[in-house]
Scaffold this motif. Structure first.
Motif, PDB file in Angstrom:
ATOM      1  N   LEU A  12      32.162  69.055   5.131  1.00  0.00           N
ATOM      2  CA  LEU A  12      31.766  67.702   5.524  1.00  0.00           C
ATOM      3  C   LEU A  12      30.995  67.061   4.378  1.00  0.00           C
ATOM      4  N   LEU A  13      31.711  66.314   3.542  1.00  0.00           N
ATOM      5  CA  LEU A  13      31.139  65.758   2.321  1.00  0.00           C
ATOM      6  C   LEU A  13      30.603  64.346   2.454  1.00  0.00           C
ATOM      7  N   TRP A  14      30.865  63.693   3.586  1.00  0.00           N
ATOM      8  CA  TRP A  14      30.486  62.294   3.763  1.00  0.00           C
ATOM      9  C   TRP A  14      29.545  62.156   4.942  1.00  0.00           C
ATOM     10  N   ASP A  56      37.113  57.927   4.809  1.00  0.00           N
ATOM     11  CA  ASP A  56      37.773  57.057   5.779  1.00  0.00           C
ATOM     12  C   ASP A  56      37.249  57.308   7.194  1.00  0.00           C
ATOM     13  N   GLU A  57      37.097  58.563   7.552  1.00  0.00           N
ATOM     14  CA  GLU A  57      36.567  58.917   8.869  1.00  0.00           C
ATOM     15  C   GLU A  57      35.148  58.364   9.046  1.00  0.00           C
ATOM     16  N   ALA A  58      34.311  58.535   8.022  1.00  0.00           N
ATOM     17  CA  ALA A  58      32.939  58.026   8.079  1.00  0.00           C
ATOM     18  C   ALA A  58      32.921  56.501   8.160  1.00  0.00           C
ATOM     19  N   GLN A  59      33.803  55.842   7.408  1.00  0.00           N
ATOM     20  CA  GLN A  59      33.850  54.381   7.419  1.00  0.00           C
ATOM     21  C   GLN A  59      34.266  53.855   8.784  1.00  0.00           C
ATOM     22  N   LYS A  60      35.146  54.549   9.470  1.00  0.00           N
ATOM     23  CA  LYS A  60      35.547  54.139  10.814  1.00  0.00           C
ATOM     24  C   LYS A  60      34.356  54.169  11.768  1.00  0.00           C
ATOM     25  N   TRP A 115      25.814  52.626   6.482  1.00  0.00           N
ATOM     26  CA  TRP A 115      26.662  52.771   5.311  1.00  0.00           C
ATOM     27  C   TRP A 115      27.096  54.226   5.170  1.00  0.00           C
ATOM     28  N   VAL A 116      28.070  54.432   4.295  1.00  0.00           N
ATOM     29  CA  VAL A 116      28.620  55.760   4.016  1.00  0.00           C
ATOM     30  C   VAL A 116      28.090  56.227   2.672  1.00  0.00           C
ATOM     31  N   GLU A 117      27.698  57.489   2.612  1.00  0.00           N
ATOM     32  CA  GLU A 117      27.278  58.123   1.358  1.00  0.00           C
ATOM     33  C   GLU A 117      27.993  59.451   1.212  1.00  0.00           C
ATOM     34  N   ARG A 118      28.322  59.794  -0.012  1.00  0.00           N
ATOM     35  CA  ARG A 118      28.823  61.139  -0.287  1.00  0.00           C
ATOM     36  C   ARG A 118      27.609  62.052  -0.384  1.00  0.00           C
ATOM     37  N   ILE A 119      27.647  63.166   0.292  1.00  0.00           N
ATOM     38  CA  ILE A 119      26.523  64.093   0.287  1.00  0.00           C
ATOM     39  C   ILE A 119      26.319  64.625  -1.125  1.00  0.00           C
TER      40      ILE A 119
END
Length: 59
Positions: free
Chosen positions: A8-10, A31-35, A50-54
């Protein structure tokens, strides 16, 4: 729900009215996180998501 081998990177982050940040969840793809962000934004609440990459610097 991801299987145990999924990385799970996002993550989805929420900022409250006082500027505090909270992790809403972790996801396998951007994409999953943005949804999730789009769904939360559509509820009309006055919160910032917002979405961040871990592993990347904070927003």
């Amino acid at each position: 729900m991801p299987d145990s081998g999924t990385t799970l990177l996002w993550q989805v982050i929420r900022q409250d009215d006082n500027g505090n940040h909270y992790r809403v969840g972790r996801y396998a793809t951007r994409d999953e996180a943005q949804k999730v962000v789009d769904s939360l934004d559509s509820r009309g609440r006055q919160r910032l998501y917002w979405v961040e990459r871990i592993g990347e610097p904070a927003h």
